[in-house]
Structures are given as C-alpha cells and as structure tokens.
Design a protein around this motif. Sequence first.
Motif, mmCIF file in Angstrom:
data_model
loop_
_atom_site.group_PDB
_atom_site.id
_atom_site.type_symbol
_atom_site.label_atom_id
_atom_site.label_comp_id
_atom_site.label_asym_id
_atom_site.label_seq_id
_atom_site.Cartn_x
_atom_site.Cartn_y
_atom_site.Cartn_z
ATOM 1 N N SER A 73 -11.502 144.170 -37.524
ATOM 2 C CA SER A 73 -11.387 145.241 -36.541
ATOM 3 C C SER A 73 -12.585 146.187 -36.601
ATOM 4 C CB SER A 73 -10.105 146.036 -36.774
ATOM 5 O OG SER A 73 -10.123 146.668 -38.046
ATOM 6 N N ILE A 74 -13.352 146.151 -37.712
ATOM 7 C CA ILE A 74 -14.497 147.036 -37.887
ATOM 8 C C ILE A 74 -15.812 146.327 -37.604
ATOM 9 C CG2 ILE A 74 -15.786 148.394 -39.588
ATOM 10 C CD1 ILE A 74 -13.105 149.036 -40.911
ATOM 11 N N ARG A 75 -15.946 145.113 -38.119
ATOM 12 C CA ARG A 75 -17.178 144.355 -37.876
ATOM 13 C C ARG A 75 -16.847 142.886 -37.659
ATOM 14 N NH1 ARG A 75 -20.797 144.313 -43.369
ATOM 15 N NH2 ARG A 75 -22.138 143.094 -41.987
ATOM 16 N N GLN A 76 -17.601 142.255 -36.741
ATOM 17 C CA GLN A 76 -17.310 140.877 -36.371
ATOM 18 C C GLN A 76 -18.480 139.929 -36.642
ATOM 19 O OE1 GLN A 76 -16.705 143.382 -33.530
ATOM 20 N NE2 GLN A 76 -14.938 143.792 -34.852
ATOM 21 N N ASP A 77 -19.422 140.344 -37.472
ATOM 22 C CA ASP A 77 -20.576 139.497 -37.730
ATOM 23 C C ASP A 77 -20.329 138.545 -38.893
ATOM 24 O OD1 ASP A 77 -20.534 141.862 -39.320
ATOM 25 O OD2 ASP A 77 -22.610 141.504 -39.929
ATOM 26 N N SER A 78 -21.140 137.488 -38.908
ATOM 27 C CA SER A 78 -21.210 136.557 -40.031
ATOM 28 C C SER A 78 -22.629 136.613 -40.582
ATOM 29 C CB SER A 78 -20.868 135.135 -39.582
ATOM 30 O OG SER A 78 -19.551 135.081 -39.055
ATOM 31 N N PRO A 123 -20.458 136.648 -28.948
ATOM 32 C CA PRO A 123 -20.275 137.469 -27.748
ATOM 33 C C PRO A 123 -19.103 138.433 -27.915
ATOM 34 C CG PRO A 123 -20.721 135.215 -27.136
ATOM 35 C CD PRO A 123 -20.558 135.216 -28.635
ATOM 36 N N MET A 124 -19.338 139.691 -27.548
ATOM 37 C CA MET A 124 -18.381 140.801 -27.645
ATOM 38 C C MET A 124 -18.152 141.266 -29.081
ATOM 39 S SD MET A 124 -18.241 141.283 -24.561
ATOM 40 C CE MET A 124 -17.291 142.797 -24.724
ATOM 41 N N GLY A 125 -18.910 140.734 -30.034
ATOM 42 C CA GLY A 125 -18.812 141.207 -31.409
ATOM 43 C C GLY A 125 -19.632 142.465 -31.618
ATOM 44 N N GLY A 126 -19.217 143.292 -32.564
ATOM 45 C CA GLY A 126 -19.929 144.520 -32.869
ATOM 46 C C GLY A 126 -19.608 145.005 -34.267
ATOM 47 N N TYR A 127 -20.020 146.230 -34.557
ATOM 48 C CA TYR A 127 -19.782 146.847 -35.860
ATOM 49 C C TYR A 127 -19.596 148.341 -35.591
ATOM 50 C CZ TYR A 127 -20.495 147.505 -40.964
ATOM 51 O OH TYR A 127 -20.342 147.797 -42.295
ATOM 52 N N LYS A 128 -18.404 148.846 -35.876
ATOM 53 C CA LYS A 128 -18.094 150.235 -35.564
ATOM 54 C C LYS A 128 -18.957 151.204 -36.366
ATOM 55 C CE LYS A 128 -13.396 149.553 -33.864
ATOM 56 N NZ LYS A 128 -11.960 149.923 -34.003
ATOM 57 N N ALA A 195 -22.049 142.857 -27.265
ATOM 58 C CA ALA A 195 -22.993 142.204 -26.356
ATOM 59 C C ALA A 195 -22.281 141.126 -25.550
ATOM 60 C CB ALA A 195 -24.150 141.592 -27.143
ATOM 61 N N THR A 196 -22.898 140.757 -24.444
ATOM 62 C CA THR A 196 -22.311 139.720 -23.595
ATOM 63 C C THR A 196 -22.654 138.313 -24.074
ATOM 64 O OG1 THR A 196 -24.223 139.761 -22.106
ATOM 65 C CG2 THR A 196 -22.389 141.246 -21.591
ATOM 66 N N LYS A 197 -23.586 138.204 -25.027
ATOM 67 C CA LYS A 197 -23.951 136.896 -25.571
ATOM 68 C C LYS A 197 -24.221 137.032 -27.058
ATOM 69 C CE LYS A 197 -28.743 137.509 -23.954
ATOM 70 N NZ LYS A 197 -29.776 136.942 -23.044
ATOM 71 N N GLU A 198 -24.422 135.915 -27.738
ATOM 72 C CA GLU A 198 -24.597 135.967 -29.175
ATOM 73 C C GLU A 198 -25.886 136.711 -29.535
ATOM 74 O OE1 GLU A 198 -24.437 131.924 -30.434
ATOM 75 O OE2 GLU A 198 -26.493 131.479 -29.830
ATOM 76 N N ARG A 199 -25.874 137.320 -30.723
ATOM 77 C CA ARG A 199 -26.923 138.256 -31.131
ATOM 78 C C ARG A 199 -27.279 137.995 -32.584
ATOM 79 N NH1 ARG A 199 -26.872 143.040 -33.924
ATOM 80 N NH2 ARG A 199 -27.916 144.904 -33.096
ATOM 81 N N PHE A 200 -28.591 137.918 -32.882
ATOM 82 C CA PHE A 200 -29.068 137.625 -34.224
ATOM 83 C C PHE A 200 -29.969 138.751 -34.728
ATOM 84 C CE2 PHE A 200 -28.316 133.485 -32.281
ATOM 85 C CZ PHE A 200 -27.610 132.808 -33.269
#
Length: 220
Positions: A73-78, A123-128, A195-200
């Motif tokens: 719920s806070i961050r969705q990155d790998s 996509p749509m992942g973020g970090y609060k 973001a609307t697409k994957e992000r590196f």
Amino acid sequence: MNAVINSAVPARCLPLLNTIMDALRSDGYVVIDDALSTELANALQQRVAEIKRIGDLKQAGIGRRDDHTIARSIRQDSIHWLDRSEPSETAWLTAMEHLRGYANRELLLGLFDYESHFAYYPPMGGYKKHYDAFRGQSNRILSTVYYLNKQWQPGDGGELAIYNEQDQLLSTVPPVFNRLVVFLSEEFPHEVLPATKERFSIAGWFRLNKGQDLFQTRYR
C-alpha cells in the motif's frame, strides 16, 4: 553495500560535479540532465531490462533489518541491488565514487560508502511520501535517483515530487532518460507518483560509517 575505492576524478567530470556541489550548498537538491555518457546510460537501461526479463527483481519493502516489511500500500516497486560483478554496474558505482569523494572534499559530509538498486515500477505503481532518513536516526546523508526511461512523454506520470520540511511542493521531476537527482536525505520528503507505463530507475544513498562520530555541516 560497496567498498570504498580511491580514484581520481576525471577532469571531464569536474564541471558537472561543481554544478552539483553549488546546488547542494544553495538548495539542498539538484536535477541534472545528460548526467552520464550515452554509452553508459544505454548500457544501464539494457541491464535493468535484462534483469526484469530473467525475473531477478525482488519486491521492495520499507524499513531496515528487523523492521523491514513488505508494504504494497506504500510502495509498489521491485528492486535489484547493484554490485561490481557486471561492467555497467561497475561503471555506475565508479561514477558515484567520484561524486562521493568530491562531496566530501567540497562539502565536508564525511560520506563513507554508497549503496544502490535498480527499481522497477509497474504501470500505476508508486511510492508514497517519505523521508530517506530521519534526523539522528539513520546514516543515510545524500540520496540519488537516476532515470532509465526512454521516450518518456508529458502525461506519462511517474514524476518524483520533492517537498520541503513544511510540506510545500518544491519540484515535480519527470523520470526522463539519463536524468540524475541528488538531494540531502534528511531534509526532503518525496514521493514517486503513479505512471501510465512501466518505469525504471536507480535509487542510491551515500552513508556514514556506522559508529562514525563526526560533526556534519548541513547545506541549504
């Protein structure tokens, strides 16, 4: 974590390093475009794409050591931690070693080592919104974020939103290819917007030696 390697700063890097130092003194953060050579930027982008392709990314968490937890719920990155076993990663860490040494000389920060990882946001992942370090509770001093997203367009999202300690928005930084952000870890809450697409990217932190008892000058 990466061992300290003493190396002379190439003369071609000095204008860029001086720009970073001046901005850290005056503002505490800086955004640099075309931060690395095109060859190295492309190699790092290809490296993280290969890591994703072979499935060598791990779900990121929050906290350190015994407090480390997965919090979707806070961050969705790998993430995938960098080391010196691969040429492009070695080149990145060498560039950051130049930055570490120059920051110690110019700003007297006492930085001892550097750790960094590739980060992949779906996509749509973020970090609060969060701090990378809390005053007196962490040895992270200087943070870096480097972007590996080609053909990023306005409207794609995924910006880094940087705030001051009064929660006022200072800057919204699109994650454009070969862009570097450097900021004082304890002074700027920040968040990664969806973001609307994957992000590196590559996220990293310069740290003090554990138990190091040095007076630290802070620049704003």
